[in-house]
Write a protein that holds these residues in place. Structure first.
Motif, PDB file in Angstrom:
ATOM      1  N   VAL A  99      -8.133 -37.949  -9.684  1.00 39.01           N
ATOM      2  CA  VAL A  99      -8.620 -37.067  -8.617  1.00 39.01           C
ATOM      3  C   VAL A  99      -8.565 -35.621  -9.108  1.00 39.01           C
ATOM      4  O   VAL A  99      -7.514 -35.137  -9.516  1.00 39.01           O
ATOM      5  CB  VAL A  99      -7.777 -37.238  -7.329  1.00 39.01           C
ATOM      6  N   SER A 100      -9.701 -34.944  -9.087  1.00 36.25           N
ATOM      7  CA  SER A 100      -9.815 -33.561  -9.551  1.00 36.25           C
ATOM      8  C   SER A 100      -9.281 -32.572  -8.522  1.00 36.25           C
ATOM      9  O   SER A 100      -9.139 -32.894  -7.347  1.00 36.25           O
ATOM     10  CB  SER A 100     -11.278 -33.227  -9.845  1.00 36.25           C
ATOM     11  N   GLU A 120      -3.405 -20.924  -6.393  1.00 40.56           N
ATOM     12  CA  GLU A 120      -2.775 -22.123  -6.949  1.00 40.56           C
ATOM     13  C   GLU A 120      -3.528 -22.609  -8.186  1.00 40.56           C
ATOM     14  O   GLU A 120      -2.921 -22.981  -9.193  1.00 40.56           O
ATOM     15  CB  GLU A 120      -2.735 -23.247  -5.902  1.00 40.56           C
ATOM     16  N   PHE A 121      -4.844 -22.596  -8.099  1.00 40.51           N
ATOM     17  CA  PHE A 121      -5.666 -23.067  -9.209  1.00 40.51           C
ATOM     18  C   PHE A 121      -5.451 -22.189 -10.436  1.00 40.51           C
ATOM     19  O   PHE A 121      -5.214 -22.696 -11.539  1.00 40.51           O
ATOM     20  CB  PHE A 121      -7.152 -23.088  -8.813  1.00 40.51           C
ATOM     21  N   LYS A 122      -5.516 -20.866 -10.240  1.00 41.16           N
ATOM     22  CA  LYS A 122      -5.345 -19.947 -11.365  1.00 41.16           C
ATOM     23  C   LYS A 122      -3.953 -20.059 -11.977  1.00 41.16           C
ATOM     24  O   LYS A 122      -3.794 -19.931 -13.196  1.00 41.16           O
ATOM     25  CB  LYS A 122      -5.639 -18.514 -10.930  1.00 41.16           C
ATOM     26  N   SER A 123      -2.959 -20.335 -11.156  1.00 51.12           N
ATOM     27  CA  SER A 123      -1.607 -20.542 -11.664  1.00 51.12           C
ATOM     28  C   SER A 123      -1.558 -21.796 -12.545  1.00 51.12           C
ATOM     29  O   SER A 123      -0.896 -21.810 -13.588  1.00 51.12           O
ATOM     30  CB  SER A 123      -0.631 -20.675 -10.493  1.00 51.12           C
ATOM     31  N   MET A 124      -2.259 -22.835 -12.133  1.00 52.81           N
ATOM     32  CA  MET A 124      -2.322 -24.055 -12.941  1.00 52.81           C
ATOM     33  C   MET A 124      -3.051 -23.794 -14.259  1.00 52.81           C
ATOM     34  O   MET A 124      -2.644 -24.303 -15.302  1.00 52.81           O
ATOM     35  CB  MET A 124      -3.005 -25.182 -12.161  1.00 52.81           C
ATOM     36  N   ALA A 150      -6.836 -30.337 -18.247  1.00 51.03           N
ATOM     37  CA  ALA A 150      -7.521 -30.821 -19.450  1.00 51.03           C
ATOM     38  C   ALA A 150      -8.845 -30.083 -19.588  1.00 51.03           C
ATOM     39  O   ALA A 150      -9.305 -29.794 -20.689  1.00 51.03           O
ATOM     40  CB  ALA A 150      -7.773 -32.325 -19.358  1.00 51.03           C
ATOM     41  N   GLU A 151      -9.450 -29.780 -18.437  1.00 50.85           N
ATOM     42  CA  GLU A 151     -10.700 -29.015 -18.388  1.00 50.85           C
ATOM     43  C   GLU A 151     -10.811 -28.407 -17.006  1.00 50.85           C
ATOM     44  O   GLU A 151     -10.262 -28.928 -16.042  1.00 50.85           O
ATOM     45  CB  GLU A 151     -11.918 -29.893 -18.712  1.00 50.85           C
ATOM     46  N   TRP A 152     -11.530 -27.291 -16.940  1.00 51.28           N
ATOM     47  CA  TRP A 152     -11.784 -26.662 -15.651  1.00 51.28           C
ATOM     48  C   TRP A 152     -13.020 -25.778 -15.778  1.00 51.28           C
ATOM     49  O   TRP A 152     -13.430 -25.417 -16.887  1.00 51.28           O
ATOM     50  CB  TRP A 152     -10.586 -25.861 -15.154  1.00 51.28           C
ATOM     51  N   ALA A 153     -13.630 -25.472 -14.629  1.00 50.49           N
ATOM     52  CA  ALA A 153     -14.828 -24.638 -14.631  1.00 50.49           C
ATOM     53  C   ALA A 153     -14.968 -23.932 -13.277  1.00 50.49           C
ATOM     54  O   ALA A 153     -14.457 -24.401 -12.261  1.00 50.49           O
ATOM     55  CB  ALA A 153     -16.073 -25.489 -14.884  1.00 50.49           C
ATOM     56  N   GLY A 168     -11.285 -28.702 -11.576  1.00 52.37           N
ATOM     57  CA  GLY A 168     -10.567 -29.032 -12.794  1.00 52.37           C
ATOM     58  C   GLY A 168      -9.908 -30.393 -12.739  1.00 52.37           C
ATOM     59  O   GLY A 168      -9.631 -30.933 -11.673  1.00 52.37           O
ATOM     60  N   THR A 169      -9.660 -30.933 -13.934  1.00 50.71           N
ATOM     61  CA  THR A 169      -8.980 -32.214 -14.098  1.00 50.71           C
ATOM     62  C   THR A 169      -7.595 -31.939 -14.657  1.00 50.71           C
ATOM     63  O   THR A 169      -7.468 -31.423 -15.771  1.00 50.71           O
ATOM     64  CB  THR A 169      -9.761 -33.126 -15.067  1.00 50.71           C
ATOM     65  N   SER A 170      -6.572 -32.278 -13.895  1.00 44.95           N
ATOM     66  CA  SER A 170      -5.217 -31.984 -14.345  1.00 44.95           C
ATOM     67  C   SER A 170      -4.759 -32.985 -15.408  1.00 44.95           C
ATOM     68  O   SER A 170      -5.107 -34.169 -15.371  1.00 44.95           O
ATOM     69  CB  SER A 170      -4.225 -31.986 -13.176  1.00 44.95           C
TER      70      SER A 170
END
Length: 93
Positions: free
Chosen positions: A35-36, A59-63, A70-73, A81-83
């Motif tokens: 789940v992305s 939260e996203f930027k902190s991750m 693994a990837e994000w856009a 993104g895919t954690s």
């Protein structure tokens, strides 16, 4: 422990990725789903943790800063993104 094989399903919005994944998972056993994460708001009927992990931009930027993806856009003003943790969990099952 042996790990699974990673398949990436990628296509533009509305192309039928979810339909394809549901069909394949229904026909074949032993397939997991990662789940992305996204910063976009949930659409009607979407469930946090099922369709996406809905998070704030902060939260996203902190991750991202923590190397958690693994990837994000950035797509149409929202992050996706895919954690790594999600991939590791599914591949290890």
């Amino acid at each position: 422990m042996a790990k699974g094989i990673l398949f990436v399903i990628s296509a533009p919005s509305g192309a039928g990725k979810s339909t394809l994944i549901k069909e394949v998972m229904g026909e074949l056993g032993g397939i997991g789903f990662s789940v992305s994460h996204t910063t976009r708001p949930p659409r009607a009927g979407e469930i946090d943790g099922v369709n996406y992990h809905f998070v704030t931009t902060g939260e996203f930027k902190s991750m991202v800063s923590g190397g958690k993806f693994a990837e994000w856009a950035l797509v149409h003003g929202n992050y996706y993104g895919t954690s790594l943790a999600s991939l590791e969990t599914v591949l290890g099952q």
